[in-house]
Design an enzyme around this catalytic site. Sequence first.
Site, PDB file in Angstrom:
ATOM      1  CE  LYS A  11       7.914  -1.465   0.256  1.00 39.17           C
ATOM      2  NZ  LYS A  11       6.852  -1.573   1.285  1.00 39.17           N
ATOM      3  CE1 TYR A  51       4.937   3.443   0.174  1.00 38.82           C
ATOM      4  CE2 TYR A  51       7.205   4.046   0.647  1.00 38.82           C
ATOM      5  CZ  TYR A  51       6.275   3.122   0.198  1.00 38.82           C
ATOM      6  OH  TYR A  51       6.684   1.876  -0.219  1.00 38.82           O
ATOM      7  CG  ASN A 114       5.833  -4.926   2.632  1.00 37.45           C
ATOM      8  OD1 ASN A 114       6.654  -4.118   2.218  1.00 37.45           O
ATOM      9  ND2 ASN A 114       4.533  -4.662   2.670  1.00 37.45           N
ATOM     10  CG  HIS A 117       5.739   0.528  -3.851  1.00 36.24           C
ATOM     11  ND1 HIS A 117       4.710   0.991  -3.064  1.00 36.24           N
ATOM     12  CD2 HIS A 117       5.553   1.069  -5.084  1.00 36.24           C
ATOM     13  CE1 HIS A 117       3.944   1.797  -3.796  1.00 36.24           C
ATOM     14  NE2 HIS A 117       4.438   1.859  -5.027  1.00 36.24           N
ATOM     15  CD  GLU A 128       3.214   4.517  -6.849  1.00 36.64           C
ATOM     16  OE1 GLU A 128       2.482   4.615  -5.846  1.00 36.64           O
ATOM     17  OE2 GLU A 128       3.552   3.420  -7.332  1.00 36.64           O
TER      18      GLU A 128
HETATM   19  P1  ADP Z   1       0.996  -2.122  -0.242  1.00 39.71           P
HETATM   20  O1  ADP Z   1       2.496  -1.889  -0.210  1.00 39.71           O
HETATM   21  O2  ADP Z   1       0.654  -3.594  -0.261  1.00 39.71           O
HETATM   22  O3  ADP Z   1       0.308  -1.344  -1.337  1.00 39.71           O
HETATM   23  P2  ADP Z   1      -0.100  -0.155   1.631  1.00 39.71           P
HETATM   24  O4  ADP Z   1      -0.185   0.791   0.472  1.00 39.71           O
HETATM   25  O5  ADP Z   1      -1.325  -0.361   2.458  1.00 39.71           O
HETATM   26  O6  ADP Z   1       0.402  -1.613   1.159  1.00 39.71           O
HETATM   27  O7  ADP Z   1       1.049   0.320   2.637  1.00 39.71           O
HETATM   28  C1  ADP Z   1       2.268   0.829   2.145  1.00 39.71           C
HETATM   29  C2  ADP Z   1       3.402   0.232   2.945  1.00 39.71           C
HETATM   30  O8  ADP Z   1       3.320   0.690   4.295  1.00 39.71           O
HETATM   31  C3  ADP Z   1       3.396  -1.296   3.054  1.00 39.71           C
HETATM   32  O9  ADP Z   1       3.957  -1.945   1.944  1.00 39.71           O
HETATM   33  C4  ADP Z   1       4.220  -1.494   4.310  1.00 39.71           C
HETATM   34  O10 ADP Z   1       5.624  -1.368   4.050  1.00 39.71           O
HETATM   35  C5  ADP Z   1       3.787  -0.329   5.174  1.00 39.71           C
HETATM   36  N1  ADP Z   1       2.683  -0.743   6.061  1.00 39.71           N
HETATM   37  C6  ADP Z   1       1.383  -0.952   5.722  1.00 39.71           C
HETATM   38  N2  ADP Z   1       0.657  -1.326   6.796  1.00 39.71           N
HETATM   39  C7  ADP Z   1       1.517  -1.347   7.845  1.00 39.71           C
HETATM   40  C8  ADP Z   1       1.384  -1.650   9.240  1.00 39.71           C
HETATM   41  N3  ADP Z   1       0.201  -2.020   9.757  1.00 39.71           N
HETATM   42  N4  ADP Z   1       2.484  -1.572  10.027  1.00 39.71           N
HETATM   43  C9  ADP Z   1       3.680  -1.206   9.508  1.00 39.71           C
HETATM   44  N5  ADP Z   1       3.879  -0.900   8.209  1.00 39.71           N
HETATM   45  C10 ADP Z   1       2.819  -0.970   7.385  1.00 39.71           C
HETATM   46 MG    MG Z   2       0.076   0.708  -1.586  1.00 44.88          MG
END
Ligand code: ADP
Ligand code: MG
Length: 140
Positions: A11, A51, A114, A117, A128
């Site tokens: 990212k 997304y 974070n 992805h 994807e």
């Molecule tokens: P992952 O990436 O671990 O699969 P999710 O699919 O739940 O997680 O969420 C997609 C992305 O959305 C996350 O990687 C993160 O960048 C963002 N995200 C998820 N939860 C939050 C939150 N509570 N606040 C801000 N950003 C979030």
């Molecule tokens: Mg996810």
Amino acid sequence: MAIERTFSMIKPDATARNLTGAITNVLEKAGLRVVASKRVWMTEKQAEGFYAVHRARPFFGELVSTMTAGPTVIQVLEGENAIAKNREVMGATDPAKAAEGTIRKLFAKSIGENSVHGSDAPETARQEIAYWFAETEIVG
Ligand code: ADP
Ligand code: MG
């Protein structure tokens, strides 16, 4: 166990800190092989489409703006049990909850920024990969 393909993204928060190699190294050490890779600065439209499943979530606007804040490196990873293995090596979504040695524990700034992805299931991996890559760009 079957050889699988999964979709991975480094990212903007990570490319901004020059972590493409460091993150790819963790993936490779876990036994995942990069079989396609390109650098993409996604448009708002691309980020919203990618997304779309999160459209109704309160963080959707923040998600689209962080994903379009700079370039990403998108990859197809191949290996035994690649989808689950990538999720394991990524670590929990919230870096505060991520296990030692995982990419998010090592590098992530926050739950939003974070660093990586990864696809969460075979069907999303297929979707994807197809969203970003032509079959001819994937060379195993
Ligand atoms: P992952 O990436 O671990 O699969 P999710 O699919 O739940 O997680 O969420 C997609 C992305 O959305 C996350 O990687 C993160 O960048 C963002 N995200 C998820 N939860 C939050 C939150 N509570 N606040 C801000 N950003 C979030
Ligand atoms: Mg996810």
